[in-house]
Design a protein around this motif. Sequence first.
Motif, PDB file in Angstrom:
ATOM      1  N   ASN A 160      -0.851  20.242 -11.767  1.00 21.39           N
ATOM      2  CA  ASN A 160      -1.651  19.906 -10.596  1.00 21.39           C
ATOM      3  C   ASN A 160      -1.160  18.576 -10.050  1.00 21.39           C
ATOM      4  OD1 ASN A 160      -3.638  20.267  -8.690  1.00 21.39           O
ATOM      5  ND2 ASN A 160      -5.223  19.290  -9.904  1.00 21.39           N
ATOM      6  N   VAL A 161      -1.086  18.483  -8.729  1.00 24.29           N
ATOM      7  CA  VAL A 161      -0.643  17.245  -8.100  1.00 24.29           C
ATOM      8  C   VAL A 161      -1.788  16.238  -8.093  1.00 24.29           C
ATOM      9  CG1 VAL A 161       0.245  16.193  -5.997  1.00 24.29           C
ATOM     10  CG2 VAL A 161       0.998  18.468  -6.650  1.00 24.29           C
ATOM     11  N   LEU A 162      -1.500  15.034  -8.543  1.00 22.85           N
ATOM     12  CA  LEU A 162      -2.500  13.979  -8.627  1.00 22.85           C
ATOM     13  C   LEU A 162      -2.088  12.816  -7.720  1.00 22.85           C
ATOM     14  CD1 LEU A 162      -4.999  12.772 -10.155  1.00 22.85           C
ATOM     15  CD2 LEU A 162      -3.350  11.812 -11.765  1.00 22.85           C
ATOM     16  N   ASP A 177       0.852  -1.187   0.000  1.00 24.24           N
ATOM     17  CA  ASP A 177       0.000   0.000   0.000  1.00 24.24           C
ATOM     18  C   ASP A 177       0.889   1.238   0.000  1.00 24.24           C
ATOM     19  OD1 ASP A 177      -1.980   1.861   0.246  1.00 24.24           O
ATOM     20  OD2 ASP A 177      -2.824   1.076   2.106  1.00 24.24           O
ATOM     21  N   VAL A 178       0.947   1.919  -1.139  1.00 26.86           N
ATOM     22  CA  VAL A 178       1.828   3.078  -1.299  1.00 26.86           C
ATOM     23  C   VAL A 178       1.012   4.244  -1.838  1.00 26.86           C
ATOM     24  CG1 VAL A 178       3.850   4.000  -2.491  1.00 26.86           C
ATOM     25  CG2 VAL A 178       3.852   1.625  -1.701  1.00 26.86           C
ATOM     26  N   LEU A 179       1.234   5.410  -1.276  1.00 28.22           N
ATOM     27  CA  LEU A 179       0.543   6.631  -1.691  1.00 28.22           C
ATOM     28  C   LEU A 179       1.531   7.506  -2.461  1.00 28.22           C
ATOM     29  CD1 LEU A 179      -2.177   8.081  -1.459  1.00 28.22           C
ATOM     30  CD2 LEU A 179      -1.379   9.108   0.663  1.00 28.22           C
ATOM     31  N   LEU A 180       1.411   7.474  -3.776  1.00 22.35           N
ATOM     32  CA  LEU A 180       2.311   8.229  -4.636  1.00 22.35           C
ATOM     33  C   LEU A 180       1.619   9.472  -5.169  1.00 22.35           C
ATOM     34  CD1 LEU A 180       4.066   5.462  -6.775  1.00 22.35           C
ATOM     35  CD2 LEU A 180       5.008   6.747  -4.871  1.00 22.35           C
ATOM     36  N   GLY A 181       2.416  10.400  -5.624  1.00 22.76           N
ATOM     37  CA  GLY A 181       1.882  11.584  -6.282  1.00 22.76           C
ATOM     38  C   GLY A 181       2.511  11.734  -7.646  1.00 22.76           C
ATOM     39  N   THR A 182       1.763  12.262  -8.591  1.00 23.57           N
ATOM     40  CA  THR A 182       2.308  12.564  -9.903  1.00 23.57           C
ATOM     41  C   THR A 182       1.712  13.895 -10.350  1.00 23.57           C
ATOM     42  OG1 THR A 182       2.742  11.632 -12.084  1.00 23.57           O
ATOM     43  CG2 THR A 182       0.510  11.342 -11.205  1.00 23.57           C
ATOM     44  N   PHE A 183       2.058  14.331 -11.545  1.00 24.96           N
ATOM     45  CA  PHE A 183       1.608  15.640 -12.005  1.00 24.96           C
ATOM     46  C   PHE A 183       0.799  15.511 -13.291  1.00 24.96           C
ATOM     47  CE2 PHE A 183       5.683  16.515  -9.816  1.00 24.96           C
ATOM     48  CZ  PHE A 183       5.192  17.295  -8.785  1.00 24.96           C
ATOM     49  N   THR A 184      -0.203  16.351 -13.428  1.00 19.69           N
ATOM     50  CA  THR A 184      -0.936  16.479 -14.673  1.00 19.69           C
ATOM     51  C   THR A 184      -0.700  17.881 -15.224  1.00 19.69           C
ATOM     52  OG1 THR A 184      -2.930  17.174 -13.492  1.00 19.69           O
ATOM     53  CG2 THR A 184      -2.705  14.827 -13.997  1.00 19.69           C
ATOM     54  N   ALA A 185      -0.826  18.007 -16.542  1.00 21.25           N
ATOM     55  CA  ALA A 185      -0.473  19.267 -17.196  1.00 21.25           C
ATOM     56  C   ALA A 185      -1.420  20.404 -16.850  1.00 21.25           C
ATOM     57  CB  ALA A 185      -0.430  19.072 -18.707  1.00 21.25           C
ATOM     58  N   VAL A 228       6.905  11.209  -4.932  1.00 16.88           N
ATOM     59  CA  VAL A 228       6.423  11.714  -6.210  1.00 16.88           C
ATOM     60  C   VAL A 228       7.089  10.938  -7.338  1.00 16.88           C
ATOM     61  CG1 VAL A 228       6.482  13.706  -7.775  1.00 16.88           C
ATOM     62  CG2 VAL A 228       5.844  14.012  -5.388  1.00 16.88           C
ATOM     63  N   PHE A 229       6.288  10.608  -8.362  1.00 15.75           N
ATOM     64  CA  PHE A 229       6.797   9.951  -9.558  1.00 15.75           C
ATOM     65  C   PHE A 229       6.631  10.890 -10.736  1.00 15.75           C
ATOM     66  CE2 PHE A 229       5.986   7.255 -13.334  1.00 15.75           C
ATOM     67  CZ  PHE A 229       7.224   6.642 -13.416  1.00 15.75           C
ATOM     68  N   VAL A 230       7.731  11.126 -11.448  1.00 14.63           N
ATOM     69  CA  VAL A 230       7.730  12.018 -12.609  1.00 14.63           C
ATOM     70  C   VAL A 230       8.114  11.206 -13.834  1.00 14.63           C
ATOM     71  CG1 VAL A 230       8.776  14.052 -13.668  1.00 14.63           C
ATOM     72  CG2 VAL A 230       8.362  14.008 -11.197  1.00 14.63           C
ATOM     73  N   PHE A 231       7.338  11.326 -14.902  1.00 11.18           N
ATOM     74  CA  PHE A 231       7.613  10.617 -16.154  1.00 11.18           C
ATOM     75  C   PHE A 231       7.451  11.582 -17.301  1.00 11.18           C
ATOM     76  CE2 PHE A 231       6.169   8.324 -19.904  1.00 11.18           C
ATOM     77  CZ  PHE A 231       7.064   7.271 -19.990  1.00 11.18           C
ATOM     78  N   PRO A 238      -8.190  20.479  -7.385  1.00 14.52           N
ATOM     79  CA  PRO A 238      -7.000  20.593  -6.538  1.00 14.52           C
ATOM     80  C   PRO A 238      -7.119  19.725  -5.285  1.00 14.52           C
ATOM     81  CG  PRO A 238      -7.797  22.758  -7.203  1.00 14.52           C
ATOM     82  CD  PRO A 238      -8.873  21.776  -7.551  1.00 14.52           C
ATOM     83  N   GLY A 239      -6.306  18.706  -5.219  1.00 15.34           N
ATOM     84  CA  GLY A 239      -6.354  17.815  -4.063  1.00 15.34           C
ATOM     85  C   GLY A 239      -5.991  18.495  -2.764  1.00 15.34           C
ATOM     86  N   GLU A 240      -5.229  19.598  -2.845  1.00 19.10           N
ATOM     87  CA  GLU A 240      -4.837  20.304  -1.621  1.00 19.10           C
ATOM     88  C   GLU A 240      -6.015  20.875  -0.850  1.00 19.10           C
ATOM     89  OE1 GLU A 240      -1.361  20.301  -4.401  1.00 19.10           O
ATOM     90  OE2 GLU A 240      -3.508  20.625  -4.562  1.00 19.10           O
ATOM     91  N   LEU A 241      -7.204  20.907  -1.477  1.00 17.08           N
ATOM     92  CA  LEU A 241      -8.372  21.476  -0.812  1.00 17.08           C
ATOM     93  C   LEU A 241      -9.058  20.499   0.144  1.00 17.08           C
ATOM     94  CD1 LEU A 241     -10.058  23.495  -3.709  1.00 17.08           C
ATOM     95  CD2 LEU A 241      -8.514  24.315  -1.935  1.00 17.08           C
ATOM     96  N   ILE A 242      -8.612  19.255   0.175  1.00 17.80           N
ATOM     97  CA  ILE A 242      -9.273  18.309   1.068  1.00 17.80           C
ATOM     98  C   ILE A 242      -9.047  18.719   2.512  1.00 17.80           C
ATOM     99  CG2 ILE A 242      -8.998  16.419  -0.578  1.00 17.80           C
ATOM    100  CD1 ILE A 242      -6.874  15.269   1.293  1.00 17.80           C
ATOM    101  N   THR A 243     -10.021  18.400   3.366  1.00 19.53           N
ATOM    102  CA  THR A 243      -9.914  18.783   4.778  1.00 19.53           C
ATOM    103  C   THR A 243      -9.414  17.647   5.649  1.00 19.53           C
ATOM    104  OG1 THR A 243     -12.248  18.183   5.102  1.00 19.53           O
ATOM    105  CG2 THR A 243     -11.751  20.477   4.544  1.00 19.53           C
ATOM    106  N   GLU A 244      -9.517  16.408   5.161  1.00 16.96           N
ATOM    107  CA  GLU A 244      -9.030  15.282   5.940  1.00 16.96           C
ATOM    108  C   GLU A 244      -7.553  15.078   5.641  1.00 16.96           C
ATOM    109  OE1 GLU A 244     -11.376  11.802   5.406  1.00 16.96           O
ATOM    110  OE2 GLU A 244     -13.256  12.922   5.324  1.00 16.96           O
ATOM    111  N   ARG A 245      -6.736  15.203   6.665  1.00 14.48           N
ATOM    112  CA  ARG A 245      -5.289  15.098   6.488  1.00 14.48           C
ATOM    113  C   ARG A 245      -4.702  14.158   7.518  1.00 14.48           C
ATOM    114  NH1 ARG A 245      -2.994  19.800   3.753  1.00 14.48           N
ATOM    115  NH2 ARG A 245      -4.702  20.990   2.846  1.00 14.48           N
TER     116      ARG A 245
END
Length: 239
Positions: free
Chosen positions: A96-98, A72-80, A151-154, A131-138
């Motif tokens: 935007n972070v995805l 179980d891994v929580l990764l982040g990537t970017f969209t244009a 973060v994974f960048v391709f 924008p995922g940064e708007l979530i309130t549950e952290r």
Amino acid sequence: WASEVADAPPPLPADRPRSAGTARTGARVDFALSGTVSDGILAAAQRAATTAYAGWLAVAWAALAEHGGRDDVLLGTFTAGRDRPGSTDVVGYLLNVLPVRLRDAGDGSHAARTRAAGAATRAQLAHAAYPGELITERRRVPGTHPLLDAVFVFDNLGEATREIQGARVTTADLDKGTARYDLTLAVYPGPDGAQGWLEYDTELYEEGTARRIVERFTALAEQAAEEAARAEPGKGGPA
């Protein structure tokens, strides 16, 4: 995104404790992989009816799962961020972070991870503009990002030198000596193979730890290419 990070796994282990006031000084470990490996990962992705991105994401998932001791891994990537009419002509930084939650590795094979990575990515792209940064549950862990652990960048840049509106341009990838995230793994496939780097927060990780993660990533990429070759018709695998 709140549902994606609900009951999130513990942060990936670091060499030193996290703190909210980290200066984010960074360093990089570079790597290179042959064209045979890059082609094998692409072939495996095509067999799974997904993209090269998902194939490389599957390798990153396997390496970070080994490092963290759980699948179980929580990764982040970017969209244009240019999916709306007219946005392709806008000058500016629209990334935007995805968050991509990877959990079920099936039988643990590269093929299974690639299928799972492709499915997870397609599901998240439907909401990429929000924008995922708007979530309130952290997560209540000081110094961690609410949406990701790494973060994974391709980026498939193709030829190093290109022509844009009559100008000859060369892409330069510079190490700025900073780390925006705990760990950032970047992969750049090209005509002769793939190059990349692992950027790490030097306040959290020792260089030796970063090098071990990179060594496992490259080894797993080579294993994935070998698995893909065995799966090709006429090479001992299923037709």
